[in-house]
Structure formats: C-alpha cells, structure tokens
Design an enzyme around this catalytic site. Structure first.
Site, PDB file in Angstrom:
ATOM      1  CE  LYS A 112      46.536 -28.397  57.200  1.00 16.09           C
ATOM      2  NZ  LYS A 112      47.533 -27.330  56.992  1.00 16.09           N
ATOM      3  CB  SER A 135      41.407 -26.009  45.425  1.00 18.98           C
ATOM      4  OG  SER A 135      41.238 -24.658  45.764  1.00 18.98           O
ATOM      5  CE1 TYR A 139      43.772 -15.481  43.708  1.00 21.35           C
ATOM      6  CE2 TYR A 139      46.015 -16.192  43.297  1.00 21.35           C
ATOM      7  CZ  TYR A 139      44.662 -16.373  43.146  1.00 21.35           C
ATOM      8  OH  TYR A 139      44.193 -17.449  42.425  1.00 21.35           O
TER       9      TYR A 139
END
Length: 362
Positions: free
Chosen positions: A259, A249, A101
């Site tokens: 959203k 996830s 990451y």
C-alpha cells in the site's frame, strides 16, 4: 480451537470446529468465512498440549500510547473491537499482546473484548525484564497482574519479552525459573521467550526441561525483508529443540502490504521516517508478490504471510480494524508452491539492506 491431534511442529489440516460466543455454541466462522475456516491449520505447541492456528494476530497497536501506530488519531478502541470480532468470526483465535503495549491498555482492551463477546481465544502475553525486576519471583507477580488486566485465570502462553541486560544481565536464569513457576502455579499453559539468540534458546530449553516443562516458542522479527533468523542460528536452534518460531513484524510493519509507494501513501508517524528511503527499493519485491498472488486472487500481504507459514513459523501480523483482519485471514487455507517460495526469496535477496533490527542477536 478444537481439532485433530497433530504432531510436534507439524502442520496438518485442523478444523477449528466450534467456540463459545454470547453463551451459545456456534460454528467457528460466519458463513462468509466458512470455507476458509474449514481449511485453517493448527500446530501443537510442544509438550504443552496447546494448539494454535498457524497464523495469529499481534495486538501491539491496540491502545498504544507511544504515538507509533497513530492510536487516537487514525483509529481507536472501537476499531480494535471490530478487529477482535472479525478474528473470532474467522477462527483465528491466537492473539499476542504484552504488558508494555499501551502500558497495559492492550491487555485491558483484549480483556474487555473477551468479556463483551464471551469468547476465550488463546492469549499470549509477555513479561518485561524491567531494571527493577531482578528475581525469579517477579515473573509470577507480573503474570498475575497481566491475568487481572485480561480477566483470565490462566493464559495460553507467557513469554519473556527480551533477554535481561544492563541492570538485570545476571537475572536471565532467574527469569526462566520464574516462567517455570508460572506453569507449576497454573497461571499459564505454556511458556516462551522473545528476541533470544541461538545460544539463549538452547540454554532456556535445557533450563526449563530441568524443571519438568519446556520452551514452547521464541518470538523474533522475521519476514521476507528480514530473514536473519535463517542464517544466525536462531531458526536452527528452534528446530533442534522443538521450539516454535513466532514471527513478529511479518509484513515489515506494513511495507509488504504494497500500500506504500514512492510517489503515493507512506507510513505515518515514526515509521514514515524509518522507512521513507526504503519504499522505492522494495518495489521489485512487491511486484513479485503481486504476480505470485494474481493467479490465486491473493494480495501481496497474503502471499508474504503464507511464505512465513510455508517456512514453518507462525506469523502474528498486527491488525487495527476489521478490514485488515479480513485481508490477513486470506493468508490461510492454501499454500505456496516450492517454486514460488524460491522465487520470492530470490526477489527478497535483491533488497540491499535487511529491513529490521537484529534484536535476536542480543
């Protein structure tokens, strides 16, 4: 987090009573979150003596240099720092990262945040089976490098990020030996895997048991929009072997927050292209999430995360800033009814195409 003894994989009320910050012992939540923190649940990671909240945070976006999450444009290290501080204030002290990451930046940021605040969350990070890593000895070497970036002597959970394939197809047994070596060397309290199918889970559990340790977790993609671990045997294999399923996830990379709308905001970067044709299709599910949460004053994201907790998995949603952490924290301290779980699953079943990649079938 300190708390009551809990059974293997059992979910019980566990008061995360205190943690150390800035050299002083404080209540694990600030006043605004005190009532919530007293209701945070914990699970015990099997046989490892490791206890984590039923909800953690994924730090994939912290320091990301791939362009996927918009780091450097939409947010930066300061926003990630506010997310970390909010996690500590809320008592959500299980943080998942990986050496890949941000090409190490996520681990470095996490290490910086821990040092700045003198806090010690439970850290999970991951070993990448890169093509040139062919032996079991490569695992503790990588583990030590991660510990150096994190500024730790020992981590909570060390994970094989994906099964070896192509050049290192035949290295998977060696990697499991390497994970066991990490436990014996005191580099980690517990070890796990990620993206393992049912057969691999069973094999890994047996291999680690022969070394006197255990397989503690299997981290796979799992959400209301991607439920294949329920039907491909992965969840069943985890239960059979007392392995905690950790769900990455869990909000389908933001789609389940509500959203994004067909005629309004859409995900930025690569996600915009991946999901642009799916936003309209999932709106009926979003409306059910809103309706279920309305009576409790909960958002679609909070309901979607609580659904995963009710299924017996540990969700690790990503959080770029304090606002997102505050919303995520509202997913704990309460529980959906059985009827609401069924209602959500029926709505999810009406989405024609599962939104996820079947990495756990490798």
């Amino acid at each position: 987090a300190a708390g009551l003894t809990v059974p293997l994989l059992g979910i019980v009320a566990c008061f995360c009573s205190r943690f150390t910050r800035g050299g002083a012992t404080q209540a694990c939540a600030v006043a605004v979150n005190a009532a919530l923190a007293s209701l945070i649940h914990c699970i015990r990671v099997p046989a490892a003596g490791l206890k984590v909240p039923v909800l953690g945070i994924g730090a994939w976006s912290w320091g990301d240099r791939s362009g996927y999450w918009g780091y450097g444009k939409e947010y930066g290290q300061d926003e990630s720092r506010t997310a970390y501080n909010a996690l500590m204030d809320a008592g959500l002290n299980f943080i998942d990262t990986a050496e890949v990451y941000g090409f190490g930046k996520s681990e470095e940021f996490l290490g910086d945040f821990m040092r700045e605040t003198n806090t010690t969350p439970i850290v999970a990070t991951k070993f990448a089976p890169l093509p040139w890593r062919l032996t079991g000895g490569s695992v503790p070497v990588a583990c030590k490098e991660s510990l150096q970036r994190l500024g730790l002597k020992q981590m909570g959970l060390y994970i094989q990020h994906w099964p070896g394939f192509a050049f290192n197809t035949f290295s998977n047994e060696a990697y499991l030996e390497g994970l066991a070596d990490c436990v014996e060397m005191g580099l980690t309290q517990a070890v796990g895997v990620s993206n393992f199918n049912a057969q691999r889970v069973r094999g890994a559990a047996q291999a680690l048991a022969r070394r006197g340790t255990c397989l503690s977790s299997n981290q796979v993609q799992y959400s209301l929009l991607y439920r294949r671990p329920e039907t491909n045997g992965v969840f069943e294999a985890c239960r059979e072997n007392n392995v905690t399923l950790v769900a990455y996830s869990p909000l389908c990379q933001g789609l389940l927050t509500g959203k994004y709308t067909p005629n309004g905001p859409r995900p930025t970067g690569p996600r915009g292209n991946i999901y642009k044709d799916k936003i309209r299709e999932i709106q009926p599910l979003i409306e059910v999430l809103r309706a279920v949460g309305q009576e409790r004053g909960k958002s679609p994201a909070q309901v979607a995360l609580n659904w995963i907790i009710c299924k017996g998995a540990v969700p690790i949603p990503g959080a770029k800033n304090k606002r997102q952490v505050d919303e995520i924290a509202g997913a704990v301290g309460w529980r959906l009814s059985d009827g609401e779980v069924i209602e959500l699953e029926r709505a999810a079943d009406r989405v024609a195409t599962p939104l996820g990649a079947p990495f756990e079938n490798w």
